[in-house]
Design a protein around this motif. Structure first.
Motif, PDB file in Angstrom:
ATOM      1  N   ASN A 104      -3.670  -0.534   5.726  1.00 11.92           N
ATOM      2  CA  ASN A 104      -2.465  -1.190   5.208  1.00 11.92           C
ATOM      3  C   ASN A 104      -1.421  -0.221   4.683  1.00 11.92           C
ATOM      4  N   MET A 105      -1.328   0.955   5.269  1.00 19.54           N
ATOM      5  CA  MET A 105      -0.337   1.939   4.795  1.00 19.54           C
ATOM      6  C   MET A 105       1.085   1.388   4.854  1.00 19.54           C
ATOM      7  N   TRP A 106       1.357   0.523   5.808  1.00 15.27           N
ATOM      8  CA  TRP A 106       2.686  -0.066   5.951  1.00 15.27           C
ATOM      9  C   TRP A 106       3.113  -0.839   4.700  1.00 15.27           C
ATOM     10  N   VAL A 107       2.148  -1.332   3.931  1.00 21.18           N
ATOM     11  CA  VAL A 107       2.466  -2.083   2.709  1.00 21.18           C
ATOM     12  C   VAL A 107       3.193  -1.185   1.705  1.00 21.18           C
ATOM     13  N   PHE A 108       2.866   0.092   1.709  1.00 27.13           N
ATOM     14  CA  PHE A 108       3.442   1.012   0.741  1.00 27.13           C
ATOM     15  C   PHE A 108       4.873   1.411   1.063  1.00 27.13           C
ATOM     16  N   ASP A 109       5.194   1.524   2.344  1.00 25.79           N
ATOM     17  CA  ASP A 109       6.539   1.991   2.698  1.00 25.79           C
ATOM     18  C   ASP A 109       7.231   1.158   3.773  1.00 25.79           C
ATOM     19  N   LEU A 142     -13.805   3.074  -2.945  1.00 21.01           N
ATOM     20  CA  LEU A 142     -12.560   3.318  -3.670  1.00 21.01           C
ATOM     21  C   LEU A 142     -11.336   2.732  -2.980  1.00 21.01           C
ATOM     22  N   SER A 143     -11.485   1.672  -2.250  1.00 18.26           N
ATOM     23  CA  SER A 143     -10.399   0.975  -1.553  1.00 18.26           C
ATOM     24  C   SER A 143      -9.716   1.826  -0.479  1.00 18.26           C
ATOM     25  N   GLY A 163       5.358  -2.405  -2.986  1.00 18.30           N
ATOM     26  CA  GLY A 163       4.707  -3.062  -1.861  1.00 18.30           C
ATOM     27  C   GLY A 163       3.955  -4.352  -2.139  1.00 18.30           C
ATOM     28  N   PHE A 164       4.013  -4.894  -3.348  1.00 20.40           N
ATOM     29  CA  PHE A 164       3.235  -6.089  -3.650  1.00 20.40           C
ATOM     30  C   PHE A 164       3.725  -7.307  -2.867  1.00 20.40           C
ATOM     31  N   GLU A 202      -4.920 -12.011  -3.136  1.00 16.58           N
ATOM     32  CA  GLU A 202      -6.098 -11.190  -2.845  1.00 16.58           C
ATOM     33  C   GLU A 202      -5.678  -9.814  -2.322  1.00 16.58           C
ATOM     34  N   GLU A 203      -4.704  -9.793  -1.421  1.00 16.72           N
ATOM     35  CA  GLU A 203      -4.216  -8.519  -0.889  1.00 16.72           C
ATOM     36  C   GLU A 203      -3.472  -7.726  -1.965  1.00 16.72           C
ATOM     37  N   GLN A 204      -2.742  -8.415  -2.832  1.00 19.39           N
ATOM     38  CA  GLN A 204      -2.067  -7.734  -3.940  1.00 19.39           C
ATOM     39  C   GLN A 204      -3.079  -7.083  -4.873  1.00 19.39           C
ATOM     40  N   ASN A 205      -4.201  -7.731  -5.101  1.00 19.61           N
ATOM     41  CA  ASN A 205      -5.256  -7.145  -5.934  1.00 19.61           C
ATOM     42  C   ASN A 205      -5.859  -5.904  -5.276  1.00 19.61           C
ATOM     43  N   LYS A 206      -5.986  -5.924  -3.952  1.00 16.11           N
ATOM     44  CA  LYS A 206      -6.488  -4.743  -3.245  1.00 16.11           C
ATOM     45  C   LYS A 206      -5.487  -3.598  -3.342  1.00 16.11           C
ATOM     46  N   LEU A 207      -4.208  -3.928  -3.221  1.00 15.06           N
ATOM     47  CA  LEU A 207      -3.160  -2.921  -3.387  1.00 15.06           C
ATOM     48  C   LEU A 207      -3.211  -2.335  -4.795  1.00 15.06           C
ATOM     49  N   LEU A 208      -3.353  -3.196  -5.780  1.00 16.96           N
ATOM     50  CA  LEU A 208      -3.465  -2.722  -7.161  1.00 16.96           C
ATOM     51  C   LEU A 208      -4.666  -1.785  -7.292  1.00 16.96           C
TER      52      LEU A 208
END
Length: 159
Positions: free
Chosen positions: A144-149, A136-137, A77-78, A85-91
């Protein structure tokens, strides 16, 4: 001959080594298993290819999105996250899973392949007391659950 256990939370003096490369020291099987997710990148005795879950696992410990590995960026999902910035939050969500909850690369890979990544991450967060989740993010994860799938909120409602 003695060495210091290579597991980053240990440091006991030991006589045991990695059977595959004999370059890393471990005091027991638990330390070796716990360290394997990172050691396998340096282990010359390793014969299997790395999965995108392995690459993500390492990224969690170096605290940098896996920018050099396009397949991992896509699988986890990156690219959907967009900005750095959003990629860092995902990480940060993945770091919660790996570093704080002890998930291994094989867990992340299995969840992604089976299409249950969102559900399994949510289970990990739900074990944490409500007061602590904001640190804990969790809020970012929920928004942003859509980012994962890739599923929209409308698609998720009908599952």
């Amino acid at each position: 001959m003695h060495g210091i256990c290579g597991y980053h939370f240990c440091e006991k003096l030991t006589r045991r080594r990695c059977a595959a490369c004999e370059s890393e020291w471990y005091c027991d099987r638990n330390c070796q298993r716990s360290s394997w997710g990172l050691h396998k990148f340096a282990c010359v005795g390793r014969k299997n290819a790395f999965t995108t879950g392995d690459i993500l696992y390492r990224a969690c410990y170096v605290d940098l999105p896996p920018l050099e590995h396009a397949e991992t960026m896509a699988d986890f999902g990156f690219y959907r996250a967009g900005t750095r910035e959003e990629q860092n939050k995902l990480l940060g969500v993945y770091e919660f899973c790996v570093i704080l909850c002890g998930m291994q690369a094989k867990n992340l890979q299995y969840w992604r392949v089976k299409g249950i990544l969102v559900q399994e991450i949510q289970k990990l967060y739900l074990v944490v007391p409500v007061d602590s989740r904001a640190n804990l993010s969790y809020v970012w994860f929920r928004r942003n659950m859509w980012v994962f799938d890739g599923k929209t909120s409308e698609e998720r409602v009908w599952e």
